[in-house]
Each structure stands twice: as C-alpha cells, then as structure tokens.
Design an enzyme around this catalytic site. Structure first.
Site, short mmCIF file in Angstrom:
data_model
loop_
_atom_site.label_atom_id
_atom_site.label_comp_id
_atom_site.label_asym_id
_atom_site.label_seq_id
_atom_site.Cartn_x
_atom_site.Cartn_y
_atom_site.Cartn_z
N ASP A 22 -52.84 5.73 -51.57
CA ASP A 22 -52.34 5.60 -50.20
C ASP A 22 -50.82 5.76 -50.21
OD1 ASP A 22 -52.06 4.23 -47.38
OD2 ASP A 22 -54.20 4.41 -47.75
N HIS A 52 -48.96 1.83 -44.07
CA HIS A 52 -50.41 2.07 -44.04
C HIS A 52 -51.10 1.49 -45.27
CE1 HIS A 52 -54.18 4.43 -44.19
NE2 HIS A 52 -54.04 4.52 -42.88
N SER A 57 -59.87 4.32 -41.73
CA SER A 57 -59.17 3.82 -42.92
C SER A 57 -59.47 2.36 -43.13
CB SER A 57 -57.65 3.97 -42.75
OG SER A 57 -57.26 5.30 -42.64
#
Length: 478
Positions: free
Chosen positions: A72, A107, A292
């Site tokens: 990520d 994120h 996600s």
C-alpha cells in the site's frame, strides 16, 4: 462526496498536475467512494461484531503467529500501529530518508488499523498478527504497476520471515487483458501457489462496471466487495453501495464485507487528513469507504482462521469463507465464526493456470505515471529497463524474481533487515530526475479500483515528518 476532485493547478517547473479518468459514483445517500462524515459509522468493534470476529477474539484467536503483508502507501507509527515490520520501500519516496517506509498519504495506515491495530478503542480484526508493510504508493499516491508486482514477488520470497500467510492488496487497474496472461494477475497467482492467501479489493468502478479490477479478475484469489451494514448486525438490511462493481457472469466478488463508514487509524497532518477534515473522528481516527477497507477486514479475518488451523491452504481458506458466508439478497457476506469452526470445504480450485506472458503496458490499463508530461508506457519498468514478461513469469512462478535486492536486472533495495525495517536506501543511486511524478494511483477520495490517484502534495511539504522536497537525483527512465 465525489469520487473525483479538481486537479491541482500547475505552478512552476515540474509540479504535478492531475487528471482523473474515473467517474463520480454515489449510492444515493451522499455516500460516494471516499472520506466523509455522513452516513454509516462502522467502528471496528461494530465490524468485529458484524462478521462474528468478536467471538473468536473471546476464544483467544487474535492472529497471533500469522504474518500479513500489506502492499500500500506505507504505515505511519501512529497509536496502535507502532509494532509494524517494514519491508523495502519501493515507492518514489524511497529517495527521501524522511519519508522512507512511512505513510504520508494515509491510505495504508487506515487499512493497517483495520487489520491489526492494538488500541483498545479501535481494535483491529487481527490485533496480534505480524503486519509486514511494503510501501509502493508515494506521498501523493503515485505508483506504477511494476512497483506493485515487484512488491508481490518480494513477499513470496520472504514469506518465511514472519510467517506471511496472508497478502492484502487494495490496488487494481482497469486493464482488460485476459487474467491468464496479465503479469499483475500472474504475480498474485504465484503468491497464491506459494501458500499465501491473497485478498484483493474488487474495485470501486460502480455496479454498472462490466468487470472487476485487475488483479481481482484472477479466479484464484479472494475478490472482496463492500457492503453498507446500515449500522446494524442484521444481514438482511445490508446494501451494496453503488461503487462496488457487479462483475461479469464469469467473475464476481467472492465475498462481501463491511466497506462503508469504516472508522480506523488516521495520519494526523497527512494528505487525507488535511484534505478531508470532515472525515476525522475523535482520537485521531478517520472514516472511509471502499472495497479497500472491505479487503482489509477479510485479510484480518483470514489470519484468525489460520491461527486456529495453520494447515489450511489458500484454496481451503477461500472455499470455507464462501461455504460459511451468510446467504442474502446481496450475495455471500463474511461470517468468520462459521468459516473458522464449521468450515469443511476443501477445494481445490482447478482454473487454468496463468502464464503471465502478456503485456506490462496493457496491465497498466489507463493507470500511467508521467513526469514533465512524459508518460511511463511500453514494455519497461519504473527504471526504464525492458520488461520481458515471459522471462519474468518463470522467475515469479518459482519464487526467484529477486536476487540480493535486484529485480528485473536492476538494484531496487538494500541488503537486509535492520531491527524491524528493511535496511535499504531506495534505488541504489538510480532515482528519478525531475520535479514530481503524477499518476492515477490512489484516489484522493479513497480506493477507486484503478490504482492510486496522485493529487500532488499540497504546499509541497509535510511538516509532520519533515518531508522537504522532491529532487530524486539520478537517472530517469526514458
């Protein structure tokens, strides 16, 4: 909230501008893909209760002894996430020591909190699992598919370190290449065949989308769709938000998990935190929507299964998740209690194996990086080195794509672990010449199923971690 925001205006040499090919989607209640204060608030306690992970926690199943790799934007050392193992930083940030390994976007930290946070007021699904973070998305989200593939290959070769049994990948492209030849699809299948249960987001391109994002199109891996729980434990009132692709008759999400209003760790002062202040929650937490988040929940849940029965193969894990899923009007929804204690399905899957011999450029789809207006396209990696998919696929399949920090004939990383971090200085002098990359990549509103949307760094500096410029000196790809 729209899935696409306005591009930052260019200002000065090389500062990135952003184009966004995605379509704004919304579920009709103001809850589009992204980060906002409106709609369902799904705390991690609510999520654990909804998927029956709370009962497993009560029985002592917390992911202990199971390694989970997260590819990520990195993980910041925020409350609850101070015990994270960092693999090599393969992102564009690796040239800047201040940002190396750390999530300056937000994120990756949000997903890491869902998976393994150990803070009492926001306990992850597998709080005692070993989280291994591989950073591929930069501070502005920019990433190329070759970086993601290299990270997957690294996980395969280092799977015995920290007993990596699960890989969570909330990345995808809009490639229409057949998954049997697509290199990204082949990379995740290689991980699967080496005993790693690969959990991927189905994408966020909308229910009218004719296909899932790549590599969720690969039939072996676990493709995860998102549901809105409406704040209740009842499955019958769950709704599939409009950002979740329906897929095709041949490939749909394998299982659904909560993915709307998920409250997890934030990076105070990071890009998402400063850009979407309405998504902030008390205690340095953040609210987000997307497949996600749903994939991170399933990844953590799989670790609980594997702690209970380490002998399970990836095929058995997937079969039991589907077997035990609650049947409803929306499709199979995650029930990890039944999958862990009562699952009996054994597979195996018999899909035709992938070859990985397709085009790396086709694997990118429309997710391309560019610098000074020049796009990274063609059959080459981030360094401009020719990518021979047939030769790479053989090495990926055998788990030998990396050799002393070299991938695709180029030095990418350093040489070994130092404490809990891979001891490497990025690209061994081979960086990028230019003043800023942009790309579709991580979408600033949340995961969009296409990659990461590089919005450019607001103000060109981040005080929280001392990020103080671009300037990746060295050779550029061309």
């Amino acid at each position: 909230m729209s899935a696409a925001g306005p591009a930052l205006a260019a200002g000065g040499k090389g500062k990135p501008t952003t184009q966004d090919p995605t379509t704004s989607v919304d579920n009709g209640n103001g809850q589009g893909i992204g980060w906002s204060v409106e709609g369902t608030h799904a705390t991690l306690q609510h999520v654990a209760d909804t998927i029956d992970a709370s009962f497993l926690h009560d029985d002592g199943l917390t992911g202990n002894g199971i390694g989970i790799a997260l590819i990520d934007t990195g993980v910041a050392p925020v409350t609850g996430l101070t015990d994270v193992w960092h693999g090599p930083d393969l992102s564009l940030d690796s040239q800047a020591e201040e940002a190396r390994h750390y999530d300056v976007y937000g994120h990756g930290t949000h997903l890491a909190g869902i998976i393994t946070s150990d803070r009492a007021d926001a306990l992850g699904i597998a709080p005692d699992a070993d989280l291994v973070s591989l950073k591929v998305g930069a501070h502005d989200g920019a990433v190329d598919v070759t970086q993601v593939i290299a990270a997957i290959d690294w996980v395969v070769q280092h799977r015995h370190e920290h007993n990596i049994r699960v890989l969570v990948l909330a990345y995808g492209t809009d490639s229409t290449q057949d998954p049997r030849i697509d290199p990204l699809s082949h990379a995740v299948e290689s991980a699967w065949r080496h005993g790693i249960t690969v959990v991927v987001g189905a994408g966020n391109t909308g229910q009218a989308s004719p296909r899932l994002a790549t590599p969720a199109t690969n039939p072996y891996v676990i493709a995860v769709g998102a549901v809105d729980t409406q704040g209740t434990w009842r499955v019958r009132d769950d709704e599939v938000p409009s950002f979740v692709p329906a897929g095709t008759d041949g490939r749909q999400p394998d299982v659904y998990a909560p993915g709307v209003g998920i409250v997890s760790a934030a990076v105070p002062g990071g890009y998402l935190d400063t850009t979407y202040p309405d998504a902030r929650q008390p205690g340095d937490l953040f609210r987000g929507n997307g497949t996600s988040q749903a994939a991170a929940i399933v990844g953590g849940a799989v670790a609980l299964m594997l702690q209970y029965d380490p002998s399970l193969s990836p095929d058995q894990v997937k079969a039991r998740l589907i077997e035990a899923a609650s049947s409803s009007h929306i499709g199979p929804t995650l029930n990890i209690w039944d999958a862990t204690y009562f699952g009996s399905a054994n597979g195996p899957q018999t899909w035709l194996p992938s070859t990985g011999t397709g085009s790396i450029d086709a694997s990118r789809g429309s997710s391309t990086l560019s610098v000074d207006g020049v796009a990274l396209t063609g059959e080459q990696d981030i360094h401009g080195v020719a990518f021979d998919s047939a030769a790479w696929a053989v090495e990926s399949s055998s788990g030998t794509a990396w050799n002393d920090g070299v991938w695709n004939d180029t030095q990418w990383t350093g040489w070994g672990w130092n404490g809990n971090t891979w001891n490497g200085w990025g690209w061994n002098g081979e960086g990028w010449h230019g003043w800023g990359w942009n790309g579709w990549g991580w979408n600033g509103d949340a995961w969009n199923g296409w990659g990461w949307n590089g919005w450019g760094w607001n103000g060109w500096g981040w005080n929280g971690w001392g990020w103080n410029g671009w300037g990746w000196n060295g050779v550029q790809w061309d």
